[in-house]
Design a protein around this motif. Sequence first.
Motif, PDB file in Angstrom:
ATOM      1  N   ASP A   7      69.571  11.290  18.676  1.00  0.00           N
ATOM      2  CA  ASP A   7      69.802  13.106  17.994  1.00  0.00           C
ATOM      3  C   ASP A   7      69.351  14.106  19.445  1.00  0.00           C
ATOM      4  O   ASP A   7      68.856  13.617  20.447  1.00  0.00           O
ATOM      5  CB  ASP A   7      68.323  12.543  16.805  1.00  0.00           C
ATOM      6  CG  ASP A   7      68.169  11.862  15.913  1.00  0.00           C
ATOM      7  OD1 ASP A   7      69.204  12.425  14.884  1.00  0.00           O
ATOM      8  OD2 ASP A   7      67.460  11.584  15.318  1.00  0.00           O
ATOM      9  N   ALA A   8      69.476  15.265  19.264  1.00  0.00           N
ATOM     10  CA  ALA A   8      69.081  16.317  19.787  1.00  0.00           C
ATOM     11  C   ALA A   8      68.308  16.168  21.077  1.00  0.00           C
ATOM     12  O   ALA A   8      67.515  16.242  20.072  1.00  0.00           O
ATOM     13  CB  ALA A   8      69.401  17.606  19.571  1.00  0.00           C
ATOM     14  N   GLY A   9      67.936  16.596  21.510  1.00  0.00           N
ATOM     15  CA  GLY A   9      66.263  16.563  22.735  1.00  0.00           C
ATOM     16  C   GLY A   9      65.847  15.382  23.103  1.00  0.00           C
ATOM     17  O   GLY A   9      64.508  15.833  22.574  1.00  0.00           O
ATOM     18  N   THR A  10      66.523  14.384  22.441  1.00  0.00           N
ATOM     19  CA  THR A  10      65.651  12.894  23.035  1.00  0.00           C
ATOM     20  C   THR A  10      65.842  12.385  24.213  1.00  0.00           C
ATOM     21  O   THR A  10      67.148  12.620  25.216  1.00  0.00           O
ATOM     22  CB  THR A  10      66.385  11.918  21.980  1.00  0.00           C
ATOM     23  OG1 THR A  10      67.325  11.898  21.555  1.00  0.00           O
ATOM     24  CG2 THR A  10      65.725  12.427  20.091  1.00  0.00           C
ATOM     25  N   TRP A  11      65.079  11.455  24.415  1.00  0.00           N
ATOM     26  CA  TRP A  11      65.615  10.945  25.398  1.00  0.00           C
ATOM     27  C   TRP A  11      65.731   9.065  24.880  1.00  0.00           C
ATOM     28  O   TRP A  11      64.684   8.569  24.416  1.00  0.00           O
ATOM     29  CB  TRP A  11      64.104  11.127  26.547  1.00  0.00           C
ATOM     30  CG  TRP A  11      62.902  10.393  26.633  1.00  0.00           C
ATOM     31  CD1 TRP A  11      62.021  10.931  25.389  1.00  0.00           C
ATOM     32  CD2 TRP A  11      62.319   9.239  26.996  1.00  0.00           C
ATOM     33  NE1 TRP A  11      61.434  10.406  25.340  1.00  0.00           N
ATOM     34  CE2 TRP A  11      61.300   9.646  26.460  1.00  0.00           C
ATOM     35  CE3 TRP A  11      62.722   8.265  27.512  1.00  0.00           C
ATOM     36  CZ2 TRP A  11      59.373   7.690  26.237  1.00  0.00           C
ATOM     37  CZ3 TRP A  11      61.308   7.087  28.131  1.00  0.00           C
ATOM     38  CH2 TRP A  11      60.308   7.424  27.478  1.00  0.00           C
ATOM     39  N   SER A  12      65.636   8.071  26.386  1.00  0.00           N
ATOM     40  CA  SER A  12      66.383   6.720  26.165  1.00  0.00           C
ATOM     41  C   SER A  12      66.688   6.594  26.974  1.00  0.00           C
ATOM     42  O   SER A  12      66.102   6.636  28.403  1.00  0.00           O
ATOM     43  CB  SER A  12      67.563   6.966  25.053  1.00  0.00           C
ATOM     44  OG  SER A  12      67.484   7.430  23.749  1.00  0.00           O
ATOM     45  N   GLU A  13      65.631   5.027  27.011  1.00  0.00           N
ATOM     46  CA  GLU A  13      65.342   4.289  28.587  1.00  0.00           C
ATOM     47  C   GLU A  13      66.609   3.131  28.491  1.00  0.00           C
ATOM     48  O   GLU A  13      66.274   2.229  27.882  1.00  0.00           O
ATOM     49  CB  GLU A  13      64.217   3.815  29.119  1.00  0.00           C
ATOM     50  CG  GLU A  13      64.083   3.021  30.030  1.00  0.00           C
ATOM     51  CD  GLU A  13      62.271   3.197  30.501  1.00  0.00           C
ATOM     52  OE1 GLU A  13      62.096   2.056  31.471  1.00  0.00           O
ATOM     53  OE2 GLU A  13      61.189   3.371  29.872  1.00  0.00           O
TER      54      GLU A  13
END
Length: 205
Positions: free
Chosen positions: A180-186
């Motif tokens: 989704d827009a405006g998310t972060w992941s690692e």
Amino acid sequence: MVSILVVRHGQTAWSLSGQHTGATDVPLTAEGEAQARALAPVLAGRRTCLVLSSPRTRARRTAELAGLADAAPLQLDDDLAEWDYGGYEGRTTAQISEELGRPWSVWHDGVVPGDTPGETVQQVAVRARTVLDRAATAVREAGGDDAADVVLIAHGHFLRVLAACWLGLSPTAGALFALDAGTWSELGHEHGRPVLRRWNVPAAL
């Protein structure tokens, strides 16, 4: 252990409507700017050795509002641009499917030429692997496992391909990683193997 943090830019009018947004330089909505600002506390505590952003305004503005504009320092990388959708630029999956008379998927059906030539998923994967190689080089030069993290600010489909490449999967496996827009992941490692440590995490608004 070093991680690669990937950030999808905040909401735009086209991400909200589901229009495919490759080369078109669509700005963030007010909600998208709020999403980007909300990422700042999440990213503030991370040491970074490399911060790369897509050159598109929506990505650069997200980086700025998330406090990354002066980090490491921020560098623009054309390889982080979104999938070139060719003749499907600005159109929704529903519109394309209606025209074709059958369900359409960018992952398996690809795109057609338009104002730009468009890209195959394999061509997007070449760019994604180039970015991952650049990240690995930065980590090695900064001290290996004791180095700071790499941050990438880019786009939904591109980052899904990048995640698949990180895991050693076919680029089409990116279809499985909703983002989704405006998310972060690692992206990180476990027992020496590439893994997704976090995925599609929304910032707390």
